[in-house]
Design a protein around this motif. Structure first.
Motif, mmCIF file in Angstrom:
data_model
loop_
_atom_site.group_PDB
_atom_site.id
_atom_site.type_symbol
_atom_site.label_atom_id
_atom_site.label_comp_id
_atom_site.label_asym_id
_atom_site.label_seq_id
_atom_site.Cartn_x
_atom_site.Cartn_y
_atom_site.Cartn_z
ATOM 1 N N ALA A 250 0.731 -1.038 -0.119
ATOM 2 C CA ALA A 250 -0.028 -0.056 0.020
ATOM 3 C C ALA A 250 0.727 1.301 -0.103
ATOM 4 C CB ALA A 250 -0.949 -0.130 1.289
ATOM 5 N N GLU A 251 2.092 1.341 0.674
ATOM 6 C CA GLU A 251 2.733 2.602 0.926
ATOM 7 C C GLU A 251 3.295 2.752 -0.495
ATOM 8 O OE1 GLU A 251 6.825 4.477 3.134
ATOM 9 O OE2 GLU A 251 5.968 2.344 3.626
ATOM 10 N N LEU A 252 3.964 1.696 -1.449
ATOM 11 C CA LEU A 252 4.598 1.901 -2.636
ATOM 12 C C LEU A 252 3.645 2.271 -3.374
ATOM 13 C CD1 LEU A 252 7.098 -0.967 -2.835
ATOM 14 C CD2 LEU A 252 7.536 1.509 -2.301
ATOM 15 N N PHE A 253 2.414 1.916 -3.603
ATOM 16 C CA PHE A 253 1.338 2.294 -4.359
ATOM 17 C C PHE A 253 0.861 3.489 -4.012
ATOM 18 C CE2 PHE A 253 1.292 -1.571 -6.784
ATOM 19 C CZ PHE A 253 0.731 -1.271 -8.007
ATOM 20 N N HIS A 254 0.804 4.043 -2.942
ATOM 21 C CA HIS A 254 0.469 5.453 -2.607
ATOM 22 C C HIS A 254 1.648 6.290 -3.307
ATOM 23 C CE1 HIS A 254 -0.812 8.945 -0.338
ATOM 24 N NE2 HIS A 254 -1.587 8.429 0.294
ATOM 25 N N ARG A 255 2.695 6.082 -3.008
ATOM 26 C CA ARG A 255 3.810 6.735 -3.565
ATOM 27 C C ARG A 255 3.735 6.678 -5.195
ATOM 28 N NH1 ARG A 255 7.570 10.954 -2.802
ATOM 29 N NH2 ARG A 255 9.334 10.707 -4.119
ATOM 30 N N LEU A 256 3.438 5.580 -5.606
ATOM 31 C CA LEU A 256 3.195 5.704 -7.061
ATOM 32 C C LEU A 256 2.235 6.707 -7.581
ATOM 33 C CD1 LEU A 256 3.313 2.448 -9.456
ATOM 34 C CD2 LEU A 256 1.285 3.868 -9.436
ATOM 35 N N PHE A 257 0.822 6.455 -6.909
ATOM 36 C CA PHE A 257 -0.184 7.561 -7.334
ATOM 37 C C PHE A 257 0.384 8.884 -7.129
ATOM 38 C CE2 PHE A 257 -3.109 3.844 -6.344
ATOM 39 C CZ PHE A 257 -3.310 3.850 -7.676
ATOM 40 N N ASP A 258 0.921 9.119 -6.263
ATOM 41 C CA ASP A 258 1.594 10.454 -5.801
ATOM 42 C C ASP A 258 2.489 11.120 -6.964
ATOM 43 O OD1 ASP A 258 0.177 10.771 -3.312
ATOM 44 O OD2 ASP A 258 2.159 10.312 -2.204
ATOM 45 N N ASN A 259 3.253 10.097 -7.492
ATOM 46 C CA ASN A 259 4.274 10.467 -8.472
ATOM 47 C C ASN A 259 3.735 10.639 -9.538
ATOM 48 O OD1 ASN A 259 6.186 10.260 -6.578
ATOM 49 N ND2 ASN A 259 7.401 8.437 -7.649
ATOM 50 N N LEU A 260 2.680 9.816 -10.036
ATOM 51 C CA LEU A 260 2.044 10.108 -11.238
ATOM 52 C C LEU A 260 1.034 11.430 -11.146
ATOM 53 C CD1 LEU A 260 0.840 6.313 -12.149
ATOM 54 C CD2 LEU A 260 2.794 7.676 -12.893
ATOM 55 N N ILE A 261 0.359 11.636 -10.449
ATOM 56 C CA ILE A 261 -0.415 12.905 -10.047
ATOM 57 C C ILE A 261 0.793 14.070 -10.441
ATOM 58 C CG2 ILE A 261 -2.083 14.209 -8.886
ATOM 59 C CD1 ILE A 261 -3.467 11.529 -8.207
ATOM 60 N N SER A 262 1.575 13.962 -9.325
ATOM 61 C CA SER A 262 2.506 15.126 -9.361
ATOM 62 C C SER A 262 3.046 15.545 -10.601
ATOM 63 C CB SER A 262 3.814 14.982 -8.486
ATOM 64 O OG SER A 262 3.283 14.729 -7.216
ATOM 65 N N VAL A 333 7.840 -0.204 -9.080
ATOM 66 C CA VAL A 333 7.007 -0.481 -8.249
ATOM 67 C C VAL A 333 5.926 -1.619 -9.081
ATOM 68 C CG1 VAL A 333 4.885 0.155 -7.147
ATOM 69 C CG2 VAL A 333 6.868 1.540 -6.758
ATOM 70 N N ALA A 334 5.650 -0.943 -10.280
ATOM 71 C CA ALA A 334 4.852 -1.926 -11.248
ATOM 72 C C ALA A 334 5.486 -3.238 -11.230
ATOM 73 C CB ALA A 334 4.702 -1.170 -12.405
ATOM 74 N N GLU A 335 6.856 -3.210 -11.637
ATOM 75 C CA GLU A 335 7.722 -4.548 -11.756
ATOM 76 C C GLU A 335 7.596 -5.389 -10.890
ATOM 77 O OE1 GLU A 335 11.294 -3.353 -14.089
ATOM 78 O OE2 GLU A 335 10.118 -3.120 -15.887
ATOM 79 N N ALA A 336 7.796 -4.666 -9.617
ATOM 80 C CA ALA A 336 7.696 -5.445 -8.546
ATOM 81 C C ALA A 336 6.646 -6.146 -8.148
ATOM 82 C CB ALA A 336 8.229 -4.619 -7.210
ATOM 83 N N HIS A 337 5.295 -5.669 -8.657
ATOM 84 C CA HIS A 337 4.499 -6.285 -8.558
ATOM 85 C C HIS A 337 3.817 -7.349 -9.768
ATOM 86 C CE1 HIS A 337 4.159 -3.169 -5.100
ATOM 87 N NE2 HIS A 337 3.028 -4.150 -4.683
#
Length: 357
Positions: A250-262, A333-337
């Motif tokens: 959850a923490e990594l995906f929260h950061r992923l969404f933050d990065n994409l929106i930023s 993050v995507a590849e780790a999942h």
């Protein structure tokens, strides 16, 4: 004392090794003989050569299949492989190159040609090793700088937090809030850099939990509303009525969404629209498809893949620069999942970043 170059010769016929040993005797290489592809694959787990001379015609695992297996492993892929064969045909050459071979020799072996080709492969290996050492040094230095910044940044955050708890007038409180907000943003970047370094070194441990992706997106979008409102940008979440529970970090995906929106905010013009859309395909190996769409000037075709590398940057809109660090983190993050990330053009203008997991 200069290290001798290590050359492995793989041939089920000992006579083949003896010929090569005779032809390379004066070169001063450390030659090692293997009688099968299986033996050389086992030995690679404990030591790595500078060059491999690999005969095609061998029992059990032939040379081409051995080459394919070596090149399929990222740890062994940089080792130059010269395929040696008595079969002189374009089909054999094509099969060898398709398996990842770097060069090709036909029997009977010509001594001048053999020595020239081995020297050429050694030069390539030395250049690769030097480049890899440079990349590793740059990465290590970056990590040291980030770790050095972390402590003073913590002091800034603590100081600004204490100021906000004191009796400040309205103007000073606004200034303290600005400092604290900027500090939080820098701290987030520092943490992202450290996580990225861990992911690159393979030391990042995922903490998978059951997460309703719809709820996570709603939280992220709410956190960005103040920023998008101040920039007169509209941020829209398009979510299915029924969410889906996924096992993710959850923490990594929260950061992923933050990065994409930023990134989308940085590239969006005033009054632009950013859309974060999620779909859950029913008949697909993918559990979720995430799309973040903006109306900026987009990303050029030649940058749509290289932008995912850590040190790549590309100009998106006048006066701003998009650093590849954020997207490099999203890619990892995507590849780790078990997923992928891609970029497409938005019509009539802008970019679409797609994450499939």
């Amino acid at each position: 004392m200069e290290r001798k170059h290590s050359v492995w010769v793989v041939d089920d016929e000992p006579n083949g090794f003896e010929v090569i040993e005779l032809l390379l005797r004066r070169e001063g290489y450390h030659l090692t003989y293997f009688s099968s592809g299986k033996d050389v694959l086992n030995e690679l787990a404990s030591s790595l050569p500078d060059v491999i001379l690999l005969d095609v015609m061998m029992p059990e695992i032939d040379g081409i299949e051995t080459c394919r297996r070596i090149k399929a492993n990222s740890n062994y892929k940089p080792i130059p492989i010269i395929i040696v064969t008595a079969l002189d045909s374009k089909e054999d050459l094509a099969r060898s190159l398709a398996a990842g071979a770097d060069d090709f020799l036909t029997k009977p072996i010509n001594g001048v040609e053999l020595r020239a080709r081995v020297r050429s492969m050694l030069r390539i290996k030395q250049q690769y090793d030097a480049l890899q050492a440079s990349v590793n040094l740059r990465r290590d230095l970056s990590k040291l700088v980030v770790e050095d910044i972390r402590q003073p940044m913590s002091t800034v955050l603590l100081g600004s937090h204490l100021l906000l708890q004191s009796n400040l007038d309205a103007k000073d409180k606004e200034r303290a809030e600005m400092v604290h907000a900027a500090g939080l943003e820098i701290d987030s970047i520092i943490n992202g850099l450290l996580r990225l370094a861990k992911m690159e070194s393979g030391k990042l441990i995922l903490n998978p939990v059951e997460v309703d992706l719809n709820e996570l997106v709603e939280v992220v979008v709410e956190n960005f509303q103040a920023i998008t409102n101040s920039k007169q940008i509209q941020l829209i979440a398009k979510l299915p009525q029924q969410g889906r529970w996924l096992t993710i970090d959850a923490e990594l995906f929260h950061r992923l969404f933050d990065n994409l929106i930023s990134n989308a905010i940085q590239s969006s013009p005033t009054h632009g629209i950013i859309t974060l859309e999620i779909n859950y395909p029913e008949e697909s190996v993918r559990k979720a498809i995430i799309r973040v769409t903006d109306e900026g000037v987009g990303i050029s075709k030649n940058l749509q893949q290289s932008i995912f590398t850590q040190y790549e940057s590309g100009s998106l809109i006048s006066g701003t620069s998009q650093i590849g660090l954020n997207l490099a983190f999203c890619k990892m993050v995507a590849e780790a999942h078990g997923g992928i990330i891609t970029i497409e053009d938005n019509q009539p203008q802008g970019a679409v970043v797609i994450v499939e997991i």
